[in-house]
Design a protein around this motif. Structure first.
Motif, mmCIF file in Angstrom:
data_model
loop_
_atom_site.group_PDB
_atom_site.id
_atom_site.type_symbol
_atom_site.label_atom_id
_atom_site.label_comp_id
_atom_site.label_asym_id
_atom_site.label_seq_id
_atom_site.Cartn_x
_atom_site.Cartn_y
_atom_site.Cartn_z
ATOM 1 N N HIS A 1 0.796 -1.158 -0.099
ATOM 2 C CA HIS A 1 -0.091 0.104 0.054
ATOM 3 C C HIS A 1 0.804 1.124 0.002
ATOM 4 O O HIS A 1 2.155 1.096 -0.091
ATOM 5 N N HIS B 1 1.228 4.011 2.205
ATOM 6 C CA HIS B 1 1.571 4.692 3.417
ATOM 7 C C HIS B 1 3.299 4.987 3.134
ATOM 8 O O HIS B 1 3.922 3.915 2.636
ATOM 9 N N HIS C 1 -7.012 -2.334 6.098
ATOM 10 C CA HIS C 1 -6.351 -1.265 6.414
ATOM 11 C C HIS C 1 -6.461 0.026 5.278
ATOM 12 O O HIS C 1 -7.112 -0.303 4.113
ATOM 13 N N SER C 2 -6.129 1.304 5.462
ATOM 14 C CA SER C 2 -6.415 1.994 4.593
ATOM 15 C C SER C 2 -5.118 1.952 3.351
ATOM 16 O O SER C 2 -3.710 1.417 3.789
ATOM 17 N N ASP D 1 -0.109 -4.424 5.904
ATOM 18 C CA ASP D 1 -0.450 -3.574 7.133
ATOM 19 C C ASP D 1 -2.035 -4.284 7.199
ATOM 20 O O ASP D 1 -2.832 -3.898 6.019
ATOM 21 N N THR D 2 -2.384 -4.949 8.363
ATOM 22 C CA THR D 2 -3.823 -5.305 8.327
ATOM 23 C C THR D 2 -4.073 -5.743 9.847
ATOM 24 O O THR D 2 -3.487 -6.011 10.681
ATOM 25 N N ALA D 3 -5.621 -5.329 9.964
ATOM 26 C CA ALA D 3 -6.051 -6.184 10.980
ATOM 27 C C ALA D 3 -6.223 -7.597 10.981
ATOM 28 O O ALA D 3 -6.180 -8.061 9.709
ATOM 29 N N PHE E 1 -1.372 0.426 14.571
ATOM 30 C CA PHE E 1 -1.786 0.764 13.251
ATOM 31 C C PHE E 1 -2.231 -0.720 12.519
ATOM 32 O O PHE E 1 -2.745 -0.819 11.529
ATOM 33 N N THR E 2 -1.761 -1.768 13.188
ATOM 34 C CA THR E 2 -2.145 -3.098 12.667
ATOM 35 C C THR E 2 -2.378 -4.227 13.768
ATOM 36 O O THR E 2 -2.567 -3.664 15.039
#
Ligand code: NI
Ligand code: MN
Length: 224
Positions: free
Chosen positions: A50, A52, A110-111, A136-138, A163-164
């Motif tokens: 992503h 970021h 994630h965004s 990056d993720t939940a 963040f994750t």
């Protein structure tokens, strides 16, 4: 065939089968934990989860210097192509067979850091093993389906929290994926994501069949 995992720091690492080197989320400049300069890295492909800044990082500069191809979502690939890079655009759920092996883009919760795009992860087949880098993720329950579609030999997961996923959710991710091995990333770069990876190893090895390898920044792990 041996695959070499090199951990630069944060979520920046490479996988190499000795012929092809894949660099992931190349955050060198401004990364307080990364002691390597982007100018000292050579690679054939750069996979960007992503946009970021701690993931897109130095992708454009490294791609140009190495004549490497950036693999990412259509939005990020388009932006990098506009800056003069070779790119291969993909999107969530799609697979493509590259010369080195197959890559599938997976969802991430994630965004994305770029207008109109989604954050993602990758399942990469290299030298007969499947590597899942979550980005990056939940934690999300469809990780179980990622592990059903491809046997995950190595899961490379964020554990930093804030963040994750944090340690507990990342251990649950290993369980859902039914992964054989896991490597924690995206921690201890800044105080806000300070974590003890030994705690992740202890919890994961108690809850799952996986073994956890903790790799210090600047070190490599040989995977047979
Ligand atoms: Ni992010
Ligand atoms: Mn990040």
């Amino acid at each position: 065939m041996t695959v070499t995992f090199t951990y630069y720091a944060h979520a920046c690492f490479s996988l190499s089968d000795g012929t092809t080197t894949l660099l992931f989320d190349p955050f060198f400049t401004g990364n307080p934990a990364n002691r390597t300069s982007w100018e000292d890295v050579s690679c054939d492909y750069i996979l960007v989860s992503h946009a970021h800044s701690d993931h897109l990082g130095d992708a454009v500069a490294i791609a140009k210097k190495n004549d490497a191809t950036i693999i990412s979502t259509a939005e990020i690939a388009g932006m990098c192509a506009d800056e003069g890079c070779k790119t291969h655009a993909m999107n969530i759920g799609g697979s493509y067979r590259f010369a080195f092996g197959r890559v599938r883009m997976t969802a991430a919760v994630h965004s994305s850091g770029i207008s109109g795009g989604l954050a993602g992860g990758f399942v990469v087949a290299l030298a007969g093993q499947n590597f899942y880098y979550a980005g990056d993720t939940a934690l999300f329950s469809d990780m179980e389906w990622i592990g059903r579609k491809d046997e995950i030999n190595w899961a490379i997961l964020p554990i930093g929290d804030n963040f994750t996923m944090g340690i507990e959710d990342a251990a649950m991710a290993v369980k859902l994926l039914n992964a054989r091995h896991a490597i924690p990333v995206h921690y201890n770069t800044w105080e806000v994501i300070s974590q003890n990876p030994e705690e992740f190893k202890r919890l994961t090895e108690k809850m799952t069949r996986a073994t956890v390898s903790i790799v210090e920044p600047g070190n490599t792990l040989k995977i047979d």
